[in-house]
Motif scaffolding. Structure first.
Motif, PDB file in Angstrom:
ATOM      1  N   VAL A  22       0.840  -1.258   0.032  1.00 44.67           N
ATOM      2  CA  VAL A  22       0.022  -0.054  -0.018  1.00 44.67           C
ATOM      3  C   VAL A  22       0.836   1.075  -0.080  1.00 44.67           C
ATOM      4  CG1 VAL A  22      -1.821   1.180   1.156  1.00 44.67           C
ATOM      5  CG2 VAL A  22      -1.755  -1.333   1.419  1.00 44.67           C
ATOM      6  N   VAL A  23       0.784   2.100  -0.885  1.00 38.42           N
ATOM      7  CA  VAL A  23       1.702   3.210  -1.024  1.00 38.42           C
ATOM      8  C   VAL A  23       0.917   4.476  -1.001  1.00 38.42           C
ATOM      9  CG1 VAL A  23       3.195   4.497  -2.576  1.00 38.42           C
ATOM     10  CG2 VAL A  23       3.214   2.089  -2.776  1.00 38.42           C
ATOM     11  N   ASP A  24       1.185   5.438  -0.091  1.00 35.12           N
ATOM     12  CA  ASP A  24       0.389   6.641   0.129  1.00 35.12           C
ATOM     13  C   ASP A  24       1.149   7.867  -0.334  1.00 35.12           C
ATOM     14  OD1 ASP A  24      -0.969   8.977   1.503  1.00 35.12           O
ATOM     15  OD2 ASP A  24      -1.670   7.728   2.888  1.00 35.12           O
ATOM     16  N   ARG A  25       0.550   8.646  -1.283  1.00 34.12           N
ATOM     17  CA  ARG A  25       1.216   9.548  -1.687  1.00 34.12           C
ATOM     18  C   ARG A  25       1.161  10.977  -0.901  1.00 34.12           C
ATOM     19  NH1 ARG A  25       3.816  10.035  -6.670  1.00 34.12           N
ATOM     20  NH2 ARG A  25       3.081  12.176  -6.875  1.00 34.12           N
ATOM     21  N   SER A  26       0.097  10.843  -0.098  1.00 34.77           N
ATOM     22  CA  SER A  26      -0.121  12.085   0.770  1.00 34.77           C
ATOM     23  C   SER A  26       0.948  12.347   2.251  1.00 34.77           C
ATOM     24  CB  SER A  26      -1.440  12.044   1.540  1.00 34.77           C
ATOM     25  OG  SER A  26      -1.554  11.091   2.298  1.00 34.77           O
ATOM     26  N   LYS A  27       1.532  11.036   2.507  1.00 36.78           N
ATOM     27  CA  LYS A  27       2.424  10.735   3.465  1.00 36.78           C
ATOM     28  C   LYS A  27       3.803  11.675   3.128  1.00 36.78           C
ATOM     29  CE  LYS A  27       0.409   7.530   6.207  1.00 36.78           C
ATOM     30  NZ  LYS A  27      -0.293   8.363   7.017  1.00 36.78           N
ATOM     31  N   GLN A  28       4.344  12.508   4.043  1.00 41.48           N
ATOM     32  CA  GLN A  28       5.647  13.195   3.872  1.00 41.48           C
ATOM     33  C   GLN A  28       6.902  12.007   4.047  1.00 41.48           C
ATOM     34  OE1 GLN A  28       6.078  16.285   2.584  1.00 41.48           O
ATOM     35  NE2 GLN A  28       8.283  15.867   2.867  1.00 41.48           N
ATOM     36  N   PRO A  29       7.558  11.396   3.131  1.00 41.83           N
ATOM     37  CA  PRO A  29       8.626  10.870   3.317  1.00 41.83           C
ATOM     38  C   PRO A  29       9.778  11.312   4.497  1.00 41.83           C
ATOM     39  CG  PRO A  29       8.701  11.487   1.272  1.00 41.83           C
ATOM     40  CD  PRO A  29       7.683  12.164   1.887  1.00 41.83           C
ATOM     41  N   GLN A  30       9.986  10.221   5.244  1.00 39.08           N
ATOM     42  CA  GLN A  30      11.003  10.480   6.404  1.00 39.08           C
ATOM     43  C   GLN A  30      11.965   9.514   6.558  1.00 39.08           C
ATOM     44  OE1 GLN A  30       9.143  11.545   9.976  1.00 39.08           O
ATOM     45  NE2 GLN A  30       7.604  12.926   9.176  1.00 39.08           N
ATOM     46  N   LYS A  31      13.266   9.685   7.191  1.00 44.04           N
ATOM     47  CA  LYS A  31      14.242   8.890   7.298  1.00 44.04           C
ATOM     48  C   LYS A  31      13.676   7.426   7.776  1.00 44.04           C
ATOM     49  CE  LYS A  31      18.718   8.179   9.296  1.00 44.04           C
ATOM     50  NZ  LYS A  31      19.788   8.666  10.288  1.00 44.04           N
ATOM     51  N   ASN A  32      13.957   6.362   7.323  1.00 43.93           N
ATOM     52  CA  ASN A  32      13.565   5.020   7.987  1.00 43.93           C
ATOM     53  C   ASN A  32      12.046   4.593   7.209  1.00 43.93           C
ATOM     54  OD1 ASN A  32      15.818   4.460   9.263  1.00 43.93           O
ATOM     55  ND2 ASN A  32      15.053   5.587  11.211  1.00 43.93           N
ATOM     56  N   HIS A  33      11.448   5.561   6.632  1.00 46.92           N
ATOM     57  CA  HIS A  33      10.120   5.054   5.856  1.00 46.92           C
ATOM     58  C   HIS A  33      10.663   4.128   4.838  1.00 46.92           C
ATOM     59  CE1 HIS A  33       7.440   8.489   7.074  1.00 46.92           C
ATOM     60  NE2 HIS A  33       7.429   7.562   8.048  1.00 46.92           N
ATOM     61  N   ILE A  34       9.915   3.017   4.534  1.00 50.96           N
ATOM     62  CA  ILE A  34      10.004   2.318   3.144  1.00 50.96           C
ATOM     63  C   ILE A  34       9.267   3.223   2.119  1.00 50.96           C
ATOM     64  CG2 ILE A  34       9.467   0.369   1.835  1.00 50.96           C
ATOM     65  CD1 ILE A  34       9.622  -1.220   4.550  1.00 50.96           C
ATOM     66  N   VAL A  35       9.986   3.486   0.996  1.00 53.69           N
ATOM     67  CA  VAL A  35       9.341   4.389  -0.109  1.00 53.69           C
ATOM     68  C   VAL A  35       9.339   3.642  -1.320  1.00 53.69           C
ATOM     69  CG1 VAL A  35       9.875   6.571   1.229  1.00 53.69           C
ATOM     70  CG2 VAL A  35      11.641   5.660  -0.459  1.00 53.69           C
ATOM     71  N   LEU A  36       8.409   4.227  -2.223  1.00 54.52           N
ATOM     72  CA  LEU A  36       8.495   3.780  -3.877  1.00 54.52           C
ATOM     73  C   LEU A  36       9.147   5.170  -4.151  1.00 54.52           C
ATOM     74  CD1 LEU A  36       7.534   2.213  -6.189  1.00 54.52           C
ATOM     75  CD2 LEU A  36       5.315   3.666  -6.087  1.00 54.52           C
ATOM     76  N   ALA A  37      10.074   4.725  -4.977  1.00 58.90           N
ATOM     77  CA  ALA A  37      11.053   5.900  -5.683  1.00 58.90           C
ATOM     78  C   ALA A  37      11.381   5.570  -6.932  1.00 58.90           C
ATOM     79  CB  ALA A  37      12.378   6.074  -4.787  1.00 58.90           C
ATOM     80  N   VAL A  38      11.452   6.501  -7.677  1.00 63.02           N
ATOM     81  CA  VAL A  38      12.103   6.551  -9.086  1.00 63.02           C
ATOM     82  C   VAL A  38      13.601   7.040  -9.301  1.00 63.02           C
ATOM     83  CG1 VAL A  38      11.723   6.928 -11.539  1.00 63.02           C
ATOM     84  CG2 VAL A  38       9.608   6.933 -10.063  1.00 63.02           C
ATOM     85  N   VAL A  39      14.186   6.093  -9.506  1.00 59.56           N
ATOM     86  CA  VAL A  39      15.604   6.377  -9.715  1.00 59.56           C
ATOM     87  C   VAL A  39      16.296   6.226 -11.045  1.00 59.56           C
ATOM     88  CG1 VAL A  39      17.835   5.983  -9.016  1.00 59.56           C
ATOM     89  CG2 VAL A  39      16.243   5.803  -7.296  1.00 59.56           C
ATOM     90  N   ASN A  40      16.482   7.247 -11.853  1.00 59.64           N
ATOM     91  CA  ASN A  40      16.887   7.141 -13.212  1.00 59.64           C
ATOM     92  C   ASN A  40      15.829   6.412 -14.156  1.00 59.64           C
ATOM     93  OD1 ASN A  40      19.187   8.533 -12.823  1.00 59.64           O
ATOM     94  ND2 ASN A  40      20.468   6.739 -12.253  1.00 59.64           N
ATOM     95  N   GLY A  41      14.644   6.508 -13.754  1.00 59.25           N
ATOM     96  CA  GLY A  41      13.621   5.894 -14.539  1.00 59.25           C
ATOM     97  C   GLY A  41      13.149   4.585 -14.173  1.00 59.25           C
ATOM     98  N   GLU A  42      13.661   4.172 -13.083  1.00 57.10           N
ATOM     99  CA  GLU A  42      13.389   2.761 -12.709  1.00 57.10           C
ATOM    100  C   GLU A  42      12.916   2.795 -11.319  1.00 57.10           C
ATOM    101  OE1 GLU A  42      13.959  -0.165 -14.161  1.00 57.10           O
ATOM    102  OE2 GLU A  42      14.804   0.789 -15.911  1.00 57.10           O
ATOM    103  N   PHE A  43      11.622   2.073 -11.200  1.00 51.62           N
ATOM    104  CA  PHE A  43      11.011   2.113  -9.918  1.00 51.62           C
ATOM    105  C   PHE A  43      11.640   1.187  -8.840  1.00 51.62           C
ATOM    106  CE2 PHE A  43       7.490   3.623 -12.716  1.00 51.62           C
ATOM    107  CZ  PHE A  43       6.859   4.555 -11.908  1.00 51.62           C
ATOM    108  N   THR A  44      11.592   1.473  -7.610  1.00 54.09           N
ATOM    109  CA  THR A  44      12.293   0.538  -6.582  1.00 54.09           C
ATOM    110  C   THR A  44      11.688   0.913  -5.376  1.00 54.09           C
ATOM    111  OG1 THR A  44      14.383  -0.101  -5.726  1.00 54.09           O
ATOM    112  CG2 THR A  44      14.182   2.424  -6.119  1.00 54.09           C
ATOM    113  N   ILE A  45      11.548   0.038  -4.458  1.00 55.61           N
ATOM    114  CA  ILE A  45      11.047   0.067  -3.001  1.00 55.61           C
ATOM    115  C   ILE A  45      12.342  -0.022  -2.147  1.00 55.61           C
ATOM    116  CG2 ILE A  45       9.406  -0.815  -1.341  1.00 55.61           C
ATOM    117  CD1 ILE A  45       7.356  -1.043  -3.316  1.00 55.61           C
TER     118      ILE A  45
END
Length: 171
Positions: free
Chosen positions: A102-125
């Motif tokens: 479950v990914v929530d875009r309204s939450k402010q990412p903080q240190k130690n959170h698990i996040v869905l990110a895009v790095v150089n065009g590739e998705f990663t968790i």
């Protein structure tokens, strides 16, 4: 925008969904989906007694309350979507291939959170950390050591798409 060809459909679908405030499509891709706008309430019994995973114990037959999985998993319906885990980089965090997160875009990412990110065009968790130099670092959680941290520098395309707030799987 430059993105790998393998990710074009995923990125285009995400952009289309987030540009339209109505989220008309429930399914974003084969691996990413959105909860229905009109979530139906399904409350199931939640018993107050805990269940041992080892030797069986007599169960109290007292129902504590009813639990709606939507209330349990989704904090902000309009900003929430699901992603299917692929790969083994987060197995020590309990995220296995095929799990839905479950990914929530309204939450402010903080240190130690698990996040869905895009790095150089590739998705990663990965787990978000900060280096001593103040750079974002995406940490894998796999005790085998086959996955390396991703240190984000200014030459990289980087965006956090949301904070992982939960996961579920079928056995």
């Amino acid at each position: 925008m430059r993105i790998p060809q393998s990710q074009q459909t995923v990125v285009k679908n995400f952009i289309q969904v987030y540009k339209s405030q109505t989220f008309q499509s429930e399914k974003i891709t084969d691996t990413m989906s959105r909860p229905s706008q009109q979530l139906r309430i399904h409350a199931y019994p939640l018993f107050s007694s805990k269940v041992a995973a080892g030797f069986p114990s007599p169960a109290d037959e007292y129902m504590e309350k009813r639990l709606d999985p939507n209330d349990f998993l989704i904090d902000n319906q309009d900003a929430t979507f699901f992603v299917t885990i692929e790969g083994h980089s987060m197995i020590d965090a309990g995220l296995l291939p095929g799990d839905k997160v479950v990914v929530d875009r309204s939450k402010q990412p903080q240190k130690n959170h698990i996040v869905l990110a895009v790095v150089n065009g590739e998705f990663t968790i990965k787990r978000l950390s900060i280096s001593r130099d103040g750079l974002a670092v995406l940490l894998p959680e796999n005790h085998l050591g086959t996955y390396q941290p991703i240190v984000i520098n200014e030459d990289m395309q980087f965006e956090i798409w949301g904070v992982v707030t939960g996961s579920f799987r079928r056995f």
